[in-house]
Design an enzyme around this catalytic site. Structure first.
Site, short mmCIF file in Angstrom:
data_model
loop_
_atom_site.label_atom_id
_atom_site.label_comp_id
_atom_site.label_asym_id
_atom_site.label_seq_id
_atom_site.Cartn_x
_atom_site.Cartn_y
_atom_site.Cartn_z
NE ARG A 46 14.82 65.08 28.02
CZ ARG A 46 15.59 64.23 27.34
NH1 ARG A 46 16.91 64.41 27.35
NH2 ARG A 46 15.04 63.23 26.69
NE ARG A 73 17.46 49.86 25.78
CZ ARG A 73 17.24 51.15 25.52
NH1 ARG A 73 18.25 51.91 25.09
NH2 ARG A 73 16.04 51.67 25.68
CG ASP A 88 15.51 59.59 18.98
OD1 ASP A 88 14.90 60.47 19.63
OD2 ASP A 88 16.03 58.60 19.50
NE ARG A 142 18.41 61.93 18.31
CZ ARG A 142 19.27 60.96 18.02
NH1 ARG A 142 19.84 60.94 16.83
NH2 ARG A 142 19.56 60.03 18.89
CB SER A 161 8.06 55.17 26.20
OG SER A 161 9.25 55.57 26.86
CE LYS A 204 12.28 62.12 22.03
NZ LYS A 204 12.80 60.80 22.45
CE LYS A 258 22.47 59.25 21.69
NZ LYS A 258 21.61 59.73 22.79
CB SER A 259 19.54 52.75 21.76
OG SER A 259 18.88 53.94 21.45
#
Length: 427
Positions: free
Chosen positions: A121, A26, A312, A387, A165, A339, A21-22
């Site tokens: 958030r 990107r 995560d 999650r 981060s 989160k 997913k990350s």
């Protein structure tokens, strides 16, 4: 949707975990900035990466499907246009934070919104450095909606990350891609490095820190490659296989980027039997086939320095700790409270449901584990957090009676086929 989970005596099979997913986020965002057409294979079908595609379309980028591939026709970073309507980032904090850097850098007017969870958030962490660069931003209480106003160009800054981060780092570097002078990000504790690797950014080491540079002369590569399997998704099966007897699970073609694999080394320290086979490089990312077998686990104490690269995976690591021999402890994880939900609270509630022996702290948990622990099945609340839902499902397979997972469809945020894969290895 409520999902019923039956207890399991063992698990066996091969699972193709969803694509990372990350990297998917990107690859799409960087392709939108590139000058030319990118072909991305194995792009994630999960909700969050699909949201990113929708967002870049609103900025005037043509995105199309070619069979299983995603084609993104980038026109260069300076050709982005102001959207005609609010840009909905859904549940994806990654989309909102990285897109904020791009929109601020491009100097276009836009408003970023999200779902109910995302609107709660805080975005202060990215808003502050973008304002330092000269972006004009309005966001009440530093939460979305985030209104960006047109600007004539941001100024370069030298920015030392206050915490580890990857999203904050990426946001600042992406804004820096539009400026004449180098924007510099100083990172003292490693976080996910996909942004600097995929963009091939100028980097150097100095005084124990990594220094990363971006400016308008940085050439943005065409994003043409195959995205590997998501290591964070693989972590659920690593734990599930480890805590069940007579179990063997194989996960082909999973990304093993060293900035992502802290949970692998943590589980091995706990005694897990995990092997990396057929290691190779796919695009700019190392991958391997992962084989996990049953193994007796022992308790572990995690240092605060380990937390950023397993943040995560902490919900599912909590399940591993529950079935490990002895005490496990971690702190320095206050980030979990910001989160998709307050994950520390959600993890504690999950443990309460099975009458686990644990203590919740402000920034961590202490768990007294037992390999022979056989809790009664329960009804697990998820707080619409993917999650938490998947961690509860793995825990439910160790219960003595069936359990129910509330709001189970939230797994589609990152892993749409999770329950199908669980059923497969249960069979």
């Amino acid at each position: 949707m409520i999902k019923n989970i039956t207890p399991a005596s063992s698990l066996k099979g091969t699972i193709q975990v969803p694509s990372d997913k990350s990297i998917a986020h990107r690859s799409a965002l960087f392709a939108a900035l590139a000058d030319g057409t990118s072909r991305i294979k194995n792009y994630s079908r999960a909700a969050d990466p699909q949201t990113t595609l929708s967002c870049i379309r609103q900025l005037g980028v043509n995105v199309e499907l070619d069979g299983e591939d995603v084609l993104i026709h980038g026109k260069g970073r300076f050709a982005l246009r102001s959207p005609d309507a609010d840009v909905d980032c859904g549940n994806s904090g990654t989309t909102m934070r990285l897109l904020s850097g791009i929109i601020a850098g491009a100097g276009i007017e836009a408003t970023l919104i999200g779902d109910e969870s995302l609107l709660k958030r805080t975005m202060k962490r990215i808003i502050d450095p973008l304002r330092m660069m000269g972006a004009e931003i309005v966001a009440d209480n530093d939460v979305a909606p985030i209104h960006f106003f047109k600007n004539d160009g941001l100024k370069a800054i030298k920015f030392e990350l206050p915490i580890a981060s990857a999203q904050l780092k990426s946001c600042v570097l992406l804004a820096g891609l539009f400026g004449k002078e180098y924007t510099t990000v100083i990172e003292r504790t490693e976080s996910r490095n996909h942004t600097e690797e995929l963009l091939n950014l100028k980097m150097e080491k100095f005084d124990g820190a990594k220094i990363i540079y971006s400016n308008s002369t940085t050439q943005i590569p065409i994003q043409t490659y195959t995205i590997p399997g998501d290591f964070s998704a693989a972590a659920f099966w690593m734990v599930a296989a480890s805590i069940h007897p007579n179990t063997r699970i194989t996960l082909p073609a999973v990304g093993i980027n060293t900035s992502r694999t802290a949970v692998l080394h943590i589980l091995k320290r706990m005694g897990a039997d995990i092997k990396l086979q057929n290691q190779r490089v796919q695009g700019s990312e190392p991958i391997a086939d992962i084989e996990i077998k049953s193994a007796p686990l022992k308790g572990i104490t995690l240092s605060p320095e380990e937390i950023p690269n397993c943040i995560d995976e902490l919900p599912i690591l909590t399940v591993a700790m529950l079935f490990a021999e002895g005490e496990s402890h971690f702190n320095g994880a206050s980030e979990l409270r910001h989160k998709e939900c307050d994950r520390l609270h959600a993890m504690a509630e999950m443990l309460k449901k099975v009458n686990a022996d644990f203590n919740e702290q402000e920034d961590g948990l202490t768990i007294n584990g037992n390999p022979n622990f056989t809790p009664q099945g329960s009804y697990f609340k998820t707080w619409h957090d993917h999650r938490i839902a998947m961690s509860a499902a793995v825990l439910a397979t160790k219960c003595s009676t069936p359990s129910q997972i509330e709001d189970a469809e939230c797994t589609a945020i990152s892993y749409p086929g999770f329950f199908d894969d669980l059923k497969k290895v249960l069979a």
